[in-house]
Write an enzyme that holds these catalytic residues in place. Structure first.
Site, PDB file in Angstrom:
ATOM      1  N   CYS A  26     -10.772   7.433  15.886  1.00 42.68           N
ATOM      2  CA  CYS A  26     -10.830   6.885  14.524  1.00 42.68           C
ATOM      3  C   CYS A  26     -10.045   7.717  13.515  1.00 42.68           C
ATOM      4  CB  CYS A  26     -12.282   6.733  14.063  1.00 42.68           C
ATOM      5  SG  CYS A  26     -13.128   8.309  13.799  1.00 42.68           S
ATOM      6  N   HIS A  73       1.852  23.910  10.594  1.00 42.96           N
ATOM      7  CA  HIS A  73       1.351  23.537  11.922  1.00 42.96           C
ATOM      8  C   HIS A  73      -0.140  23.215  11.949  1.00 42.96           C
ATOM      9  CE1 HIS A  73       5.065  25.716  13.830  1.00 42.96           C
ATOM     10  NE2 HIS A  73       5.366  24.547  13.315  1.00 42.96           N
ATOM     11  N   THR A 128       7.851  35.959  12.407  1.00 44.27           N
ATOM     12  CA  THR A 128       8.053  34.761  13.224  1.00 44.27           C
ATOM     13  C   THR A 128       9.273  34.946  14.100  1.00 44.27           C
ATOM     14  OG1 THR A 128       8.509  32.378  13.277  1.00 44.27           O
ATOM     15  CG2 THR A 128       9.244  33.556  11.303  1.00 44.27           C
ATOM     16  N   VAL A 144      -2.120  28.855  12.027  1.00 44.55           N
ATOM     17  CA  VAL A 144      -3.202  27.892  11.858  1.00 44.55           C
ATOM     18  C   VAL A 144      -4.522  28.624  11.594  1.00 44.55           C
ATOM     19  CG1 VAL A 144      -2.079  26.155  13.310  1.00 44.55           C
ATOM     20  CG2 VAL A 144      -3.607  27.823  14.384  1.00 44.55           C
TER      21      VAL A 144
HETATM   22  P1  OAD Z   1       5.769  33.984  18.104  1.00 43.09           P
HETATM   23  O1  OAD Z   1       4.707  34.475  19.014  1.00 43.09           O
HETATM   24  O2  OAD Z   1       6.850  33.137  18.662  1.00 43.09           O
HETATM   25  O3  OAD Z   1       6.504  35.206  17.419  1.00 43.09           O
HETATM   26  C1  OAD Z   1       5.837  36.258  16.829  1.00 43.09           C
HETATM   27  C2  OAD Z   1       6.873  37.102  16.134  1.00 43.09           C
HETATM   28  O4  OAD Z   1       6.204  38.104  15.413  1.00 43.09           O
HETATM   29  C3  OAD Z   1       7.864  37.801  17.050  1.00 43.09           C
HETATM   30  O5  OAD Z   1       9.153  37.661  16.514  1.00 43.09           O
HETATM   31  C4  OAD Z   1       7.416  39.268  17.036  1.00 43.09           C
HETATM   32  O6  OAD Z   1       8.510  40.171  17.134  1.00 43.09           O
HETATM   33  C5  OAD Z   1       6.799  39.359  15.671  1.00 43.09           C
HETATM   34  N1  OAD Z   1       5.705  40.321  15.529  1.00 43.09           N
HETATM   35  C6  OAD Z   1       4.689  40.604  16.381  1.00 43.09           C
HETATM   36  N2  OAD Z   1       3.838  41.482  15.851  1.00 43.09           N
HETATM   37  C7  OAD Z   1       4.313  41.789  14.615  1.00 43.09           C
HETATM   38  C8  OAD Z   1       3.870  42.643  13.545  1.00 43.09           C
HETATM   39  N3  OAD Z   1       2.753  43.358  13.629  1.00 43.09           N
HETATM   40  N4  OAD Z   1       4.626  42.683  12.432  1.00 43.09           N
HETATM   41  C9  OAD Z   1       5.773  41.964  12.314  1.00 43.09           C
HETATM   42  N5  OAD Z   1       6.233  41.152  13.276  1.00 43.09           N
HETATM   43  C10 OAD Z   1       5.513  41.052  14.409  1.00 43.09           C
HETATM   44  O7  OAD Z   1       5.045  33.271  16.865  1.00 43.09           O
HETATM   45  P2  OAD Z   1       5.641  32.236  15.810  1.00 43.09           P
HETATM   46  O8  OAD Z   1       7.031  32.565  15.460  1.00 43.09           O
HETATM   47  O9  OAD Z   1       4.648  32.123  14.731  1.00 43.09           O
HETATM   48  O10 OAD Z   1       3.477  26.494  17.013  1.00 43.09           O
HETATM   49  O11 OAD Z   1       5.618  30.924  16.668  1.00 43.09           O
HETATM   50  C11 OAD Z   1       6.006  29.736  16.057  1.00 43.09           C
HETATM   51  C12 OAD Z   1       5.207  28.589  16.580  1.00 43.09           C
HETATM   52  O12 OAD Z   1       5.276  28.528  17.997  1.00 43.09           O
HETATM   53  C13 OAD Z   1       3.716  28.711  16.315  1.00 43.09           C
HETATM   54  O13 OAD Z   1       3.337  28.259  15.047  1.00 43.09           O
HETATM   55  C14 OAD Z   1       3.154  27.829  17.356  1.00 43.09           C
HETATM   56  C15 OAD Z   1       3.936  28.341  18.518  1.00 43.09           C
HETATM   57  O14 OAD Z   1       3.954  27.562  19.589  1.00 43.09           O
HETATM   58  C16 OAD Z   1       2.779  25.472  17.457  1.00 43.09           C
HETATM   59  O15 OAD Z   1       1.745  25.629  18.055  1.00 43.09           O
HETATM   60  C17 OAD Z   1       3.374  24.173  17.091  1.00 43.09           C
HETATM   61 ZN    ZN Z   2     -13.890   9.054  15.828  1.00 46.87          ZN
END
Ligand code: OAD
Ligand code: ZN
Length: 243
Positions: free
Chosen positions: A128, A117, A188, A101
């Site tokens: 509103c 997201h 991710t 985000v």
């Molecule tokens: P996470 O915090 O779950 O995962 C981060 C991932 O990035 C992990 O798999 C790490 O191993 C990897 N990682 C960390 N540093 C890195 C680097 N320098 N290079 C490569 N990989 C690295 O984050 P997301 O998968 O984005 O959603 O989480 C998914 C969603 O869960 C987010 O969008 C958010 C969260 O809750 C909502 O808020 C709806």
């Molecule tokens: Zn409003």
């Protein structure tokens, strides 16, 4: 070497979907959600990104988002954001679907982006429905912010756990996933659905699956090429002589 192999393959695909998560922005100094990095004042980030947390304590949730806004406003895109932008220039058909985000892909110059997201710099009125975008940090006493039109509570215009994704956004991503020749999944944990299901659709349709992550994830099992490493460092090596 794996990076060379990935480079060779990826620069030849005619349509590429890139799916990114918090790991892409980690080297820009923005904390991820899971793991020790995901802690804020001893709160687990995944416990704050919920409608329930906001109902219970909107100020606390806003303080966390405001803190994240600050981190992001002080951050710059890294070689992963710029490398992904470069791929968009090279590959004929390209779509970037991000779970982030933080707006850093746009700052880096990516154009065809779908934000699964939402965006942390947008607010949405709980009364509103008015949506506003402003790259700012709120003063402590403004929190939680209220709507100038109707006085109701504003919320960050992001998707929280238990909330549905924007139908139009997810259907556009799925449509592309079903026709693209490859997906590159970067930084991710691939555990949050429906975003996590995207690589499986590509695989099922015969597309190639590539992954860059510091650790193995559920996607690693179906990946044709999986690079274990930091996203910024990997892109730096991979895009070195692409101009
Ligand atoms: P996470 O915090 O779950 O995962 C981060 C991932 O990035 C992990 O798999 C790490 O191993 C990897 N990682 C960390 N540093 C890195 C680097 N320098 N290079 C490569 N990989 C690295 O984050 P997301 O998968 O984005 O959603 O989480 C998914 C969603 O869960 C987010 O969008 C958010 C969260 O809750 C909502 O808020 C709806
Ligand atoms: Zn409003």
């Amino acid at each position: 070497m794996e990076i060379e192999k990935l480079k060779k393959e990826i620069l030849c695909v005619d349509s590429l979907l890139v799916l990114t998560g918090a790991g892409v922005s980690q080297e820009s100094g923005i904390p991820t959600f899971r793991g020790k990095d995901g802690l804020w004042k001893n709160y687990d980030a995944t416990q704050l990104a919920t409608p329930h947390a906001f109902e219970r304590d909107p100020k606390l949730v806003w303080e966390w988002y405001n803190w994240r806004r600050g981190k992001i406003l002080n951050a710059e895109p890294n070689s992963a954001h710029y490398g992904i932008k470069k791929l968009e220039e090279i590959i004929p058909e390209f779509l970037l679907a991000t779970q982030n985000v933080d707006d850093l892909h746009r700052t880096a110059g990516s154009k065809n982006i779908l934000e699964l997201h939402g965006n942390i710099f947008r607010t949405r009125c709980t009364g509103c429905g008015k949506i506003e975008f402003e790259k700012k940090i709120f003063d402590e006493e403004e929190l939680p912010p209220g709507c100038k039109e109707c006085g109701s509570l504003l919320r960050p215009d992001v998707v929280w756990f238990g909330e549905p994704l924007d139908q139009l956004v997810i259907s556009k991503v799925m449509e592309f996933a079903l026709k693209c020749s490859a997906v590159l999944v970067v930084g991710t944990s691939a555990v949050v659905y429906p975003a996590a299901s995207i690589p499986y659709y590509v695989k099922e349709k015969g597309g190639r699956v590539f992954e860059i992550n510091m650790e193995p994830t559920p996607v690693s099992g179906i990946a044709d090429i999986s690079i274990l490493g930091r996203a910024g460092e990997t892109f730096e090596k991979m895009m070195q002589d692409t101009g």
